[in-house]
Design an enzyme around this catalytic site. Structure first.
Site, PDB file in Angstrom:
ATOM      1  N   SER A 240       0.850  -1.192   0.000  1.00  0.00           N
ATOM      2  CA  SER A 240       0.000   0.000   0.000  1.00  0.00           C
ATOM      3  C   SER A 240       0.883   1.239   0.000  1.00  0.00           C
ATOM      4  CB  SER A 240      -0.912   0.003   1.229  1.00  0.00           C
ATOM      5  OG  SER A 240      -0.129   0.228   2.383  1.00  0.00           O
ATOM      6  N   LYS A 241       0.233   2.380  -0.014  1.00  0.00           N
ATOM      7  CA  LYS A 241       0.947   3.655  -0.101  1.00  0.00           C
ATOM      8  C   LYS A 241       2.031   3.802   0.956  1.00  0.00           C
ATOM      9  CE  LYS A 241      -1.364   7.052  -2.753  1.00  0.00           C
ATOM     10  NZ  LYS A 241      -2.534   6.286  -3.252  1.00  0.00           N
TER      11      LYS A 241
END
Ligand code: GLU
Length: 468
Positions: A240-241
């Protein structure tokens, strides 16, 4: 299936960026096609008309081009094929493998609740009604799936996965507005493109069961499935980010070379013994779906950096020069043609420690700086006392140097230190300050060679005249 030449594909949806997982899927498809002498194709799944902009499509083309994974034929655009998708549905209707479902939204909602209460999937009464009973109102077209038995997905990575047909509802193929649904479009397109092996992320495993039923209903050969485990972050959580870069363009912007990415991504879920570093040709000759592991793989920045450093050290200096010049340019420092040669001469002297192209660019800033250099505060104390006259004596020797190469200049500096009766540490830091003004620079001889004789002497003069 085995006697058909292999055709693989990637089918990204243009969403604005190209995810690193898509890049890995592309690489595996490309490797497998190359390994088997087959073809690697691209389909743009652009049926979401809002997100699928021309720019988003361009991002995919650019990502693949940068990665060096060019498809073997022009791309197929899914949205342009809606007519063909509807044609396939007509075939299914004609064969009695699909039916028009006229349930109203309210009826569907009621059936959903009953189905939930009874612990079964939604069933439409229209499955068994004759078309003569058709009312004049909107309908969807559903696949008439088998309600007993099981559907086998013989996955090359995950093994045999069995889906109970009673758990699969009659999939919608066409919506009330006549638009084809995702699973239908994928099957028709893969069939028409002659895809023999569907190699993709395992988030599509359930779709494989659905798609198998559509293939069977159409009487088409089911492709070989291979579902790849997802890529996780270094901590084992879904990428994820917060794990940093995820888009291919970000890896490019961070200064990773495409060949390093290919080597690195190949190792995410596949491997050849303990080999860490290998060429494209080696990967192509070794790659087999049978060796893809079924557990998720973890992004490992240290490994990526190690590989990138390896490929930076291998790359042709001319190529690195234009990449470094582009980085300087993006930072607002254009490199005039005359300076390109200086950059190219510098790069081999500074690249050994560079993990990324950005670091390599940083290491070359000193040669591009214009005279007179901005000196940091500590320059004054370095260039005081005995040091300026000593550097002036060194300069006299440099003026006379017959050979302006790293080994010759190393010898000259050592000889000079001996003749002065001091260690190099007595004047080395000051010399480096004169040459690079506090910017990162290679060893003394390396800095002198990078700058060239004329520029080196001019920088020394500048600094000495200020110290005087
Ligand atoms: N368009 C799908 C995606 O981007 C891929 C579908 C497929 O590979 O079958 O996830």
């Amino acid at each position: 299936m085995s006697d058909r030449p292999v055709v693989t594909r990637i089918a990204p949806s243009p969403t604005g960026s190209m995810h690193i997982g898509t890049a890995r899927t592309a690489l595996f498809n490309w490797l497998y096609a190359r390994h088997t002498g087959g073809r690697f194709l691209l389909r743009i799944e652009d049926t979401d008309r809002e997100r699928s902009t021309e720019a988003a499509v361009q991002v995919i083309f650019e990502g693949l081009a940068w990665l060096g994974l060019e498809p073997d034929a022009p791309p197929v655009f899914q949205a342009a094929r809606a007519e063909r998708h509807r044609e396939a549905v007509d075939m299914l209707l004609a064969r009695g493998e699909a039916y028009r479902d006229y349930m109203t939204p309210e009826e569907l909602e009621a059936e959903r609740e009953t189905a939930r209460a009874e612990g079964r999937v939604v069933r439409s009464p229209w499955r068994d009604l004759s078309p003569n009973d058709a009312p004049d109102r909107p309908f969807v077209v559903r696949l008439k799936s088998p309600q007993t038995g099981e559907t086998l997905v013989a996955d090359q990575v995950k093994g045999d996965i069995r889906f109970q047909n009673k758990d699969l509802d009659d999939l919608i193929l066409l919506r009330t507005d006549g638009s084809p649904t995702y699973n239908l479009a994928v099957v028709v397109d893969d069939h028409d493109m002659g895809i023999t092996h569907v190699i993709r992320g395992d988030d599509h495993l359930n779709n494989a069961a659905r798609q198998t039923l559509i293939y069977q209903a159409l009487g088409w050969e089911v492709p070989i499935w291979a579902h790849l485990p997802l890529i996780h972050g270094p901590d084992g959580a879904k990428l994820s980010k917060r794990h940093g870069a995820q888009a291919v363009s970000e890896f490019d912007a961070m200064g990773y070379l495409p060949e390093a990415m290919r080597n690195y991504l190949a190792r995410l879920g596949w491997g050849h013994g303990d080999d860490e570093i290998f060429s494209d040709d080696q990967a192509i000759s070794w790659f087999d779906i049978a060796d893809v592991v079924s557990a998720p793989s973890r992004l490992d920045w240290a490994k990526l950096n190690h590989l990138n450093n390896h490929y930076i050290r291998q790359a042709a200096p001319e190529r690195l020069t234009s990449l470094v010049a582009a980085i300087h340019e993006s930072r607002g420092r254009a490199t005039p043609a005359a300076q390109l040669a200086v950059l190219e001469r510098t790069i081999p002297l500074v690249r050994d420690g560079a993990k990324t192209m950005l670091e390599l660019a940083d290491a070359t800033v000193f040669v591009l700086d214009q005279r007179p250099l901005q000196m940091p505060e500590k320059a004054a104390s370095l260039l005081s006392g005995e040091t300026p006259p000593r550097l002036a004596r060194l300069k006299a020797r440099l003026v006379e140097a017959a050979d302006w190469s790293v080994p010759a200049l190393e010898g000259l500096i050592r000889g000079f230190a001996e003749s002065e009766g001091v260690g190099i540490g007595k004047f080395g830091p000051a010399l480096r300050m004169c040459l690079a003004g506090g910017a990162p620079a290679p060893d003394l001889a390396g800095a002198l060679v990078a700058l060239g004789r004329e520029e080196s002497l001019a920088r020394l003069d500048d600094a000495l005249s200020r110290a005087a």
